[in-house]
Design a protein around this motif. Structure first.
Motif, PDB file in Angstrom:
ATOM      1  N   ILE A 191       0.846  -1.204   0.000  1.00 54.63           N
ATOM      2  CA  ILE A 191       0.000   0.000   0.000  1.00 54.63           C
ATOM      3  C   ILE A 191       0.881   1.253   0.000  1.00 54.63           C
ATOM      4  CG2 ILE A 191      -1.620   1.369   1.426  1.00 54.63           C
ATOM      5  CD1 ILE A 191      -3.167  -0.880   0.306  1.00 54.63           C
ATOM      6  N   GLU A 192       1.925   1.222   0.847  1.00 52.14           N
ATOM      7  CA  GLU A 192       2.831   2.379   0.901  1.00 52.14           C
ATOM      8  C   GLU A 192       3.473   2.603  -0.467  1.00 52.14           C
ATOM      9  OE1 GLU A 192       2.852   4.354   3.509  1.00 52.14           O
ATOM     10  OE2 GLU A 192       1.548   2.925   4.543  1.00 52.14           O
ATOM     11  N   LYS A 193       3.813   1.511  -1.137  1.00 52.32           N
ATOM     12  CA  LYS A 193       4.423   1.606  -2.470  1.00 52.32           C
ATOM     13  C   LYS A 193       3.430   2.219  -3.461  1.00 52.32           C
ATOM     14  CE  LYS A 193       6.382  -1.927  -4.847  1.00 52.32           C
ATOM     15  NZ  LYS A 193       6.795  -3.354  -4.894  1.00 52.32           N
ATOM     16  N   LEU A 194       2.197   1.768  -3.377  1.00 53.27           N
ATOM     17  CA  LEU A 194       1.159   2.303  -4.272  1.00 53.27           C
ATOM     18  C   LEU A 194       0.948   3.800  -4.030  1.00 53.27           C
ATOM     19  CD1 LEU A 194      -1.628  -0.452  -4.295  1.00 53.27           C
ATOM     20  CD2 LEU A 194      -0.309   0.376  -6.249  1.00 53.27           C
ATOM     21  N   LEU A 195       0.927   4.184  -2.754  1.00 60.75           N
ATOM     22  CA  LEU A 195       0.730   5.597  -2.431  1.00 60.75           C
ATOM     23  C   LEU A 195       1.885   6.417  -3.005  1.00 60.75           C
ATOM     24  CD1 LEU A 195      -0.593   5.418   1.261  1.00 60.75           C
ATOM     25  CD2 LEU A 195      -1.896   6.050  -0.772  1.00 60.75           C
ATOM     26  N   ARG A 196       3.079   5.853  -2.861  1.00 62.87           N
ATOM     27  CA  ARG A 196       4.273   6.542  -3.364  1.00 62.87           C
ATOM     28  C   ARG A 196       4.216   6.688  -4.896  1.00 62.87           C
ATOM     29  NH1 ARG A 196       6.388   8.923  -0.492  1.00 62.87           N
ATOM     30  NH2 ARG A 196       5.111   7.765   0.950  1.00 62.87           N
ATOM     31  N   GLU A 197       3.702   5.664  -5.562  1.00 69.85           N
ATOM     32  CA  GLU A 197       3.554   5.734  -7.019  1.00 69.85           C
ATOM     33  C   GLU A 197       2.587   6.852  -7.418  1.00 69.85           C
ATOM     34  OE1 GLU A 197       4.035   0.993  -7.758  1.00 69.85           O
ATOM     35  OE2 GLU A 197       2.354   1.972  -8.768  1.00 69.85           O
ATOM     36  N   GLN A 198       1.571   7.039  -6.603  1.00 70.76           N
ATOM     37  CA  GLN A 198       0.596   8.086  -6.909  1.00 70.76           C
ATOM     38  C   GLN A 198       1.252   9.460  -6.918  1.00 70.76           C
ATOM     39  OE1 GLN A 198      -1.910   6.995  -8.245  1.00 70.76           O
ATOM     40  NE2 GLN A 198      -1.269   4.991  -7.498  1.00 70.76           N
ATOM     41  N   VAL A 199       2.169   9.638  -5.960  1.00 76.52           N
ATOM     42  CA  VAL A 199       2.854  10.928  -5.856  1.00 76.52           C
ATOM     43  C   VAL A 199       3.443  11.310  -7.214  1.00 76.52           C
ATOM     44  CG1 VAL A 199       4.767  12.153  -4.757  1.00 76.52           C
ATOM     45  CG2 VAL A 199       3.384  10.564  -3.406  1.00 76.52           C
ATOM     46  N   ASP A 200       4.071  10.308  -7.869  1.00 75.12           N
ATOM     47  CA  ASP A 200       4.751  10.578  -9.138  1.00 75.12           C
ATOM     48  C   ASP A 200       3.797  10.993 -10.251  1.00 75.12           C
ATOM     49  OD1 ASP A 200       7.101   9.875  -7.923  1.00 75.12           O
ATOM     50  OD2 ASP A 200       6.972   7.778  -8.523  1.00 75.12           O
ATOM     51  N   SER A 201       2.525  10.660 -10.103  1.00 71.48           N
ATOM     52  CA  SER A 201       1.598  10.964 -11.190  1.00 71.48           C
ATOM     53  C   SER A 201       1.110  12.417 -11.129  1.00 71.48           C
ATOM     54  CB  SER A 201       0.411  10.010 -11.147  1.00 71.48           C
ATOM     55  OG  SER A 201      -0.485  10.409 -10.147  1.00 71.48           O
ATOM     56  N   PHE A 202       1.464  13.129 -10.069  1.00 69.72           N
ATOM     57  CA  PHE A 202       1.068  14.542  -9.990  1.00 69.72           C
ATOM     58  C   PHE A 202       2.064  15.413 -10.748  1.00 69.72           C
ATOM     59  CE2 PHE A 202      -1.505  12.879  -6.606  1.00 69.72           C
ATOM     60  CZ  PHE A 202      -2.596  13.722  -6.564  1.00 69.72           C
ATOM     61  N   ASP A 203       1.643  16.626 -11.047  1.00 71.08           N
ATOM     62  CA  ASP A 203       2.533  17.604 -11.660  1.00 71.08           C
ATOM     63  C   ASP A 203       3.757  17.806 -10.742  1.00 71.08           C
ATOM     64  OD1 ASP A 203       2.297  20.088 -13.787  1.00 71.08           O
ATOM     65  OD2 ASP A 203       3.457  20.570 -11.983  1.00 71.08           O
ATOM     66  N   PRO A 204       4.956  17.906 -11.318  1.00 68.96           N
ATOM     67  CA  PRO A 204       6.161  18.052 -10.472  1.00 68.96           C
ATOM     68  C   PRO A 204       6.019  19.182  -9.441  1.00 68.96           C
ATOM     69  CG  PRO A 204       6.784  17.814 -12.775  1.00 68.96           C
ATOM     70  CD  PRO A 204       5.283  17.891 -12.751  1.00 68.96           C
ATOM     71  N   GLY A 205       5.285  20.234  -9.781  1.00 69.97           N
ATOM     72  CA  GLY A 205       5.103  21.351  -8.849  1.00 69.97           C
ATOM     73  C   GLY A 205       4.272  20.973  -7.638  1.00 69.97           C
ATOM     74  N   VAL A 206       3.521  19.897  -7.755  1.00 69.13           N
ATOM     75  CA  VAL A 206       2.584  19.501  -6.704  1.00 69.13           C
ATOM     76  C   VAL A 206       3.119  18.319  -5.887  1.00 69.13           C
ATOM     77  CG1 VAL A 206       0.192  18.715  -6.318  1.00 69.13           C
ATOM     78  CG2 VAL A 206       0.680  20.342  -8.141  1.00 69.13           C
ATOM     79  N   GLN A 207       4.036  17.553  -6.502  1.00 69.41           N
ATOM     80  CA  GLN A 207       4.521  16.322  -5.878  1.00 69.41           C
ATOM     81  C   GLN A 207       5.031  16.453  -4.435  1.00 69.41           C
ATOM     82  OE1 GLN A 207       7.291  14.305  -8.460  1.00 69.41           O
ATOM     83  NE2 GLN A 207       5.799  14.122 -10.114  1.00 69.41           N
ATOM     84  N   PRO A 208       5.834  17.477  -4.127  1.00 70.65           N
ATOM     85  CA  PRO A 208       6.373  17.525  -2.754  1.00 70.65           C
ATOM     86  C   PRO A 208       5.277  17.617  -1.687  1.00 70.65           C
ATOM     87  CG  PRO A 208       7.469  19.127  -4.176  1.00 70.65           C
ATOM     88  CD  PRO A 208       6.345  18.570  -4.969  1.00 70.65           C
ATOM     89  N   TYR A 209       4.182  18.294  -2.018  1.00 71.86           N
ATOM     90  CA  TYR A 209       3.082  18.424  -1.057  1.00 71.86           C
ATOM     91  C   TYR A 209       2.387  17.075  -0.862  1.00 71.86           C
ATOM     92  CZ  TYR A 209       3.844  23.308  -2.224  1.00 71.86           C
ATOM     93  OH  TYR A 209       4.413  24.525  -2.436  1.00 71.86           O
ATOM     94  N   VAL A 210       2.124  16.395  -1.991  1.00 71.59           N
ATOM     95  CA  VAL A 210       1.454  15.089  -1.924  1.00 71.59           C
ATOM     96  C   VAL A 210       2.346  14.107  -1.156  1.00 71.59           C
ATOM     97  CG1 VAL A 210       0.507  13.187  -3.274  1.00 71.59           C
ATOM     98  CG2 VAL A 210       0.255  15.528  -4.101  1.00 71.59           C
TER      99      VAL A 210
END
Lengths: 335, 335
Positions: free
Chosen positions: A27-46
Motif C-alpha cells: 500500500i505504501e508503495k502504491l501511495l508513493r507511485e501516486q505521488v509521481d503521477s502529480f505535476d512536479p510542482g505539486v509532488q512535494p506536497y502530496v
C-alpha cells in the motif's frame, strides 16, 4: 456461500496487524507511485501528506476482507490505497477546520504552507483518488467510492453546522458518525467483498461490518477525547467540547441530568468554558454517561462481528474477528 | 468526417447566447435536481451556491459542441451540469483562498458560514460531481471528468505556490492557465464531442478548441484585472498583483524593462506596494505589455477557431465560431 456458523479460533489481539503488514508495505508503495503521477510542482506536497505514520486502517480492512473471501489481489490493494487517499484528503481539510497544528507529530499542511494551499492539496488528492477509481473499469466501484467520499464530506458538514446546537439528538449524532467515519470503513469492507466476487448478501454483511465498526471506532474516539490522557495517546484531547462538538457521552449527560444540572452544562458549553473531567463529574452522572457510550459502542461491535461467523474459516476471517475484539478491548480500557 | 474547409456565416456576436438559452434552463433544472440528492442538512448550502447568476460557459460549450456534431442529448446536458458543479466547487474554494467576500453580488460561502463549512461544501460538490459522472456508464467519461477536476486543483496549487515568485516564466504561466481554466473548457468541448460519437481527430480538435479558448479567456481575465474599471465589470479589480499573482502583462513588463526598471518593479511586487495603472505606466512600457498579452490571447483564439472549419456547417458550429469572435471582441476592447 455456506452460512453455517463457524467459531473463530482464539488469537493474539495484535495478530491482524502482523498479518496485513506485508500487504501494507505494498500500500505504501502504491501511495508513493501516486505521488509521481502529480505535476512536479505539486509532488512535494502530496509526498509530505502520504508519508505520515497513519494507521492505514481502511487499507487493512480491504486487505483482510479480500483474504477472508479468497485471494488478496492487486485490486484489493488498489481499493485500499484509494480509500486511504480520500482519508488523507479529508484529514488535510479537517485539520484546517479544527485549526490543528500537529498531526502524528508533524506540522499539518495548513500550518506549513498556509490554508489556501492545504485546501487545494486536499482537493487534488480527492480528485486524484476518484480518477484512480475509474481504473478498475467497473462503474459500480467508481460509484461506490465517490459515494463514500461524498458521505464523508456531508457528515463533516452536518457536524460543523451543528456545533453548539443543543437540540442535536442521538439519531443525528449516529448519522454524522456513519457518514464521516462509517462510510469509508464500509467501502473498504463492502467494496472489497464485491471485488472478491462475493454474493450480494455477503457484500452487504461486510458493508454493515465496516459501517458499524467505523461508527463504534468513532464513539471510542469521542470517549477518548473526554477520558484519555494526552501522554497515553499522544494527541491533543478535550477539544471536542471546546469546539462545540456534542458527542455521545455529552448527549447522554444532557439527557440524564436534572433540569438544573442540564442548564448549568448547557451554559458552559455555549460559553465555551473549560469542561474537564472534575468539572463534568461535579455537574452530573459523568461516569454513567461514559459507561453508557462505551456500552453502545460495544454492542455495535458485537453486532458488526456476528455476520463474520458465516465467512469461510481462515486466518483472515479470524483477523477480522480479532480486529473487532481489539476495538472491544480498547473500549473496555476506557473505563 | 469530411475535413473540407467550410466558411462560417456572419452572425450577431450575441447569437450563441440566444441559441443555448433554452438548454441552459435545462442545466439550471439539472443543477436544482442535484441539490435534492444531498442530505437534507446539506441541501440549503448546495442550493445557495448553485443559485448564482453564473455565466454557465462550460455547459454552453458542451451544448454548442453537441449541437454542432448532431443532437444535443440529455447526456450533453448532464456533462455540462457536472462540469459546472466542479467549477462551482472550485470557486467556493478559490474564494476562501483569495479572501473574496462577494461573488456575483452575493456573499461568498466562507463569509456567510465560515471557512470550515465552505471547505467541506466544496468537497461535497466535488465528490458529488464525480459520483454523477459514473452515471454515464462510460469510464472514459468518468476518467476525463476526474482528470479535469484534478488539473483544476493542480493548476491552482502551482499558482498559489508561485505567488511572489519572480522566477516564474511564461511557460509556467501557460501551464497554470491550461490547468486551472483550460482543463474544464477542454473537457466541455472534448468530452461533448466524444458523447456525440465523433471520430478521434474531431474529439482532439474540439478538446484543443476548449483548451485554447479557456487559456485565452484567462489571459483576458488577467489583463482585465489590470486595465478594467470596476464600474464597467462589476468585480473587484487590481487584486492579482497584491496577491503576488504574476500574470502575462506583468511577466512581459518584467521581461522588457531595463535592469533598473525591473528592480523597481520587483521590489514593489515583493513589498506588496499598490501598483495601479499610473504607477505601472511610469515604470516601464506598460501599454506594450498589455498589447503583447492581448495579441497572445488573440493568436490563441484564432488558433483555437481554425479546426472548427472542418465541422458540419450548422448554426451550432457557427455559434462556436461566434463565441470565439466574441472573446476576440472583448480582447480588442481592452486596448
Amino acid at each position: 456461500m455456506n452460512r453455517k456458523l463457524k467459531k473463530p479460533a482464539k488469537t493474539d489481539l495484535l495478530a491482524p496487524f502482523a498479518l496485513v503488514r506485508p500487504h501494507l508495505s505494498e500500500i505504501e508503495k502504491l501511495l508513493r507511485e501516486q505521488v509521481d503521477s502529480f505535476d512536479p510542482g505539486v509532488q512535494p506536497y502530496v509526498d509530505y501528506v502520504c508519508d505520515t505514520a497513519g494507521k492505514r486502517i481502511r487499507p487493512a480492512l480491504a486487505i483482510l476482507t479480500g483474504g477472508a473471501l479468497g485471494d488478496i489481489t492487486p485490486d484489493h490493494l488498489k481499493l485500499g490505497s484509494i480509500l486511504e487517499l480520500i482519508h488523507i484528503a479529508s484529514l488535510v481539510h479537517d485539520d484546517i477546520i479544527d485549526g490543528a497544528d500537529i498531526r502524528r507529530k508533524v506540522a499539518t499542511p495548513h500550518t506549513k504552507w498556509g490554508e489556501g494551499l492545504a485546501v487545494l492539496l486536499g482537493d487534488a488528492l480527492f480528485s486524484h483518488a476518484l480518477m484512480l477509481s475509474t481504473e478498475f473499469n467497473d462503474l459500480h466501484l467508481s460509484r461506490g467510492i465517490a459515494k463514500a467520499a461524498r458521505e464523508v464530506c456531508e457528515g463533516e458538514i452536518i457536524q460543523t453546522q451543528r456545533r453548539f446546537d443543543l437540540t442535536l439528538g442521538r439519531k443525528d449524532y449516529f448519522r454524522i458518525l456513519e457518514m464521516k467515519t462509517g462510510a469509508l470503513f464500509a467501502a473498504a469492507t463492502g467494496l472489497s467483498a464485491y471485488l472478491s466476487g462475493a454474493d450480494e448478501e455477503t457484500v452487504e454483511d461486510l458493508y454493515q461490518f465496516g459501517l458499524k465498526l467505523g461508527t463504534a471506532y468513532q464513539i471510542y474516539d469521542d470517549c477518548l477525547d473526554l477520558v484519555g490522557t494526552e501522554e497515553q495517546f499522544g494527541k491533543t484531547l478535550r477539544t471536542d467540547l471546546e469546539k462545540g462538538k456534542l458527542t455521545l457521552p455529552i448527549l447522554r449527560l444532557l439527557e440524564t441530568a436534572s433540569p438544573s444540572q442540564r442548564e448549568k452544562l448547557q451554559e458552559r458549553i455555549i460559553k465555551q468554558e473549560p469542561l474537564d473531567l472534575p468539572v463534568l463529574s461535579g455537574i452530573a452522572d459523568y461516569e454513567g454517561a461514559i459507561d453508557y457510550s462505551i456500552e453502545t459502542a460495544v454492542r455495535l461491535v458485537e453486532d458488526a462481528r456476528d455476520p463474520l461467523h458465516f465467512l469461510p474459516d481462515n486466518q483472515y476471517r479470524d483477523a477480522l474477528f480479532t480486529l473487532a475484539n481489539y476495538l472491544l478491548d480498547l473500549l473496555r480500557k476506557l473505563r
